[in-house]
Scaffold this active site. Structure first.
Site, short mmCIF file in Angstrom:
data_model
loop_
_atom_site.label_atom_id
_atom_site.label_comp_id
_atom_site.label_asym_id
_atom_site.label_seq_id
_atom_site.Cartn_x
_atom_site.Cartn_y
_atom_site.Cartn_z
N CYS A 85 -20.05 -48.77 55.66
CA CYS A 85 -21.12 -49.71 55.71
C CYS A 85 -20.34 -51.03 56.23
O CYS A 85 -21.19 -52.77 56.32
CB CYS A 85 -20.28 -50.21 54.51
N HIS A 341 -25.55 -55.46 48.77
CA HIS A 341 -24.46 -54.49 49.73
C HIS A 341 -25.75 -53.57 50.27
O HIS A 341 -25.50 -52.68 50.47
CB HIS A 341 -23.14 -54.31 49.09
#
Ligand SMILES: [Zn+2]
Lengths: 395, 136
Positions: A85, A341
């Protein structure tokens, strides 16, 4: 080292599953950033691109070269960054280094992801690839499971009763939803502004004690930023946003972080590097787009970044200290929770938000008054990769 | 440089309920699972040792949304256990109702056995996984 400015930013709307390909998504964000910078694709000297799971999302590897060629950046070096991420933040930080070194004067950095397109089962499997494949995944650990375990550990370590902690975490989600609901490029734009503690606690249990509303969504999206040397930036924009500090740190699997958890040691090291380079302290930061992949992650992050005392961040949220105009405005964009996200793009999306905050360009409800210094915080995997970037107004 | 203990040998031993680790000659720390350098001081000067499997629960979660290919396993409980000799190990907790877990689990003593995760198309083969149960 040369001074480096962000001279243009671009981003797609972050969303659930959608039909554009990865290179098409990136092109949308990149052309916006290039146009805003008053540049042409031929001015770009290199592309640094975050992309965590493109192989699984479209069967597409080596995405950076295709993304560069697609927008007319011909024959430039095009590098892919993979740090789960934190991928795009790694790309932006390396772009900063190359421009700071003087080797390139203009670099395009960003990220792409189509995590939502994969669907929940495949996304859960591939996100679990960021835990240790030999020594953690066999137990069936999932990405939310990692933060679920950190939640109980936080409760125990700081003596916050779990029910009290869960209520405070719910308030983190509520604040993020409210901010995201007015951000037109947020996945939950126009949604969930009326979230309540009861609704958060009563929603579907993903893994104890985290419910659906404690967790960020799976998202598709792309973001892009143009970095230029100070000299070049002066010709391109009257509002250069300088990158004044960066830090990055890594560590091994969760079980090997035992001496510090629920503190994230790699984040403490990374953020200290960034503060030192910028000559700033946590109290100097007006706003921070931090890595709230789960509600508990906001509390943990804000403490390791030095904004609040260990074990006290939940109270800070309750008192409004993390609200826009508070001690430090946390995630005025809605953060990962409400903005979305798309993992390999998230860090560049954070830079996009901070740059627009410093330029005073976000929706009035989300604008941090007189924002001069902003920070990003991005976490990859089992807390194993952390990147921090400090940005400041250059005018 | 050869690693003192490889995944393959660790995994084979674990299937026999035997937990192998590495004891650091420089600082005395026990490293489990195996790696090239001591988890504490970074020295590669370690020797293979059998590690006691008794421990206590550090944290846990019951998972209701599983990865693709493992949906039929839910709900199941994942735990991190601190072994008596120091290292943390991730595994499963069985012999309890996964839907009824609470924070009271933290600190409870456990003993270890193992099962085998058969692997999926991404995992390069099977892997033994620690399975803990509460000690009364
Ligand atoms: Zn050692």
């Amino acid at each position: 080292m040369k001074k480096v400015a962000v001279v243009g930013v671009g981003q797609t709307k972050f969303s659930g599953p959608q039909d554009k390909t990865q290179v098409e998504l990136f092109a949308e964000a990149a052309t916006e950033a290039i146009a805003e910078s008053n540049l042409k694709p031929k001015n770009i000297k290199a592309l640094f691109l975050g992309n965590a799971l493109g192989d699984f999302e479209e069967g597409q590897g080596m995405l950076a070269s295709y993304a560069a060629e697609n927008i007319g950046c011909m024959y430039v070096p095009a590098n892919r960054y993979e740090g789960a991420c934190a991928s795009a933040s790694m790309a932006v930080r390396d772009a900063f280094m190359w421009v700071a070194s003087g080797y390139y004067d203009i670099v395009l950095a960003g990220g792409i992801e189509r995590a939502a397109t994969m669907g929940t089962g495949m996304a859960t499997r591939t996100f679990a690839m960021f835990s240790d494949s030999r020594y953690e995944f066999p137990s069936g650990i999932t990405f939310p499971g990692v933060f679920a375990m950190l939640t109980y550990l936080y409760s125990k370590t700081y003596n916050v009763p779990i029910q009290k902690l869960r209520e405070r975490m719910a308030k983190v989600s509520i604040q993020s939803y409210r901010h995201g609901s007015v951000n037109p490029r947020a996945q939950f734009f126009g949604k969930n502004a009326d979230m309540t503690v009861e609704k958060v606690l009563g929603s579907f249990m993903v893994c104890t004690p985290l419910t659906l509303h404690d967790c960020c969504p799976f998202s598709d999206g792309a973001a892009a930023v143009i970095l230029a040397s100070e000299e070049v930036s002066k010709k391109l924009t009257s509002k250069p946003v300088y990158i004044t500090g960066t830090g990055q740190s890594s560590c091994g699997p969760l079980i090997n972080q035992k001496d510090f958890l629920p503190r994230i040691r790699s984040r403490e090291i990374s953020s200290q590097q960034a503060y030192k380079m910028a000559g700033r302290k946590p109290e100097d930061i007006d706003l921070c787009e931090l890595h709230d992949c789960f509600s508990i992650a906001s509390l943990i992050a804000s403490e390791s970044l030095g904004f609040f005392e260990y074990g006290k961040a939940g109270e800070a949220w309750e008192k409004g200290e993390a609200e826009i105009g508070g001690k430090v405005s946390i995630n005025p964009s809605g953060g990962l929770k409400a903005k979305g996200h798309p993992i390999g793009a998230t860090g560049a999306g954070q830079v996009y938000e901070v740059a627009r905050q410093l330029r005073g360009e976000v929706e009035s409800e989300n604008q941090v008054p007189d924002a001069k210094i902003g920070m990003t915080d991005t976490l990859g995997g089992d807390c194993a990769t952390i990147v921090n970037i400090i940005l400041e107004r250059g005018w | 440089m050869e690693q003192k203990l490889y995944f393959k040998d660790y995994n084979e031993a674990l299937k026999q309920n035997k937990l192998l680790g590495l004891k650091c000659r420089a600082c005395g720390t026990i490293t489990v699972p195996p790696k090239m350098a001591c988890r504490q001081c970074g020295s590669p000067d370690m020797e293979v040792t059998e590690v006691k499997t008794d421990g206590k629960i550090i944290t846990f979660t019951t998972i209701f949304v599983g990865a693709e290919g493992r949906e039929s396993e839910v709900p199941y409980t994942v735990v991190i256990v601190e072994l008596e000799e120091g290292p943390w190990l991730m595994g499963n907790l069985e012999g309890i109702d996964p839907k009824a877990v609470s924070i009271e689990l933290i600190g409870k003593k456990v003993k270890m056995s193992t099962k085998v995760f058969p692997g999926d198309k991404y995992s390069a083969g099977e892997t033994a996984r620690p399975v803990f149960s509460l000690v009364n």
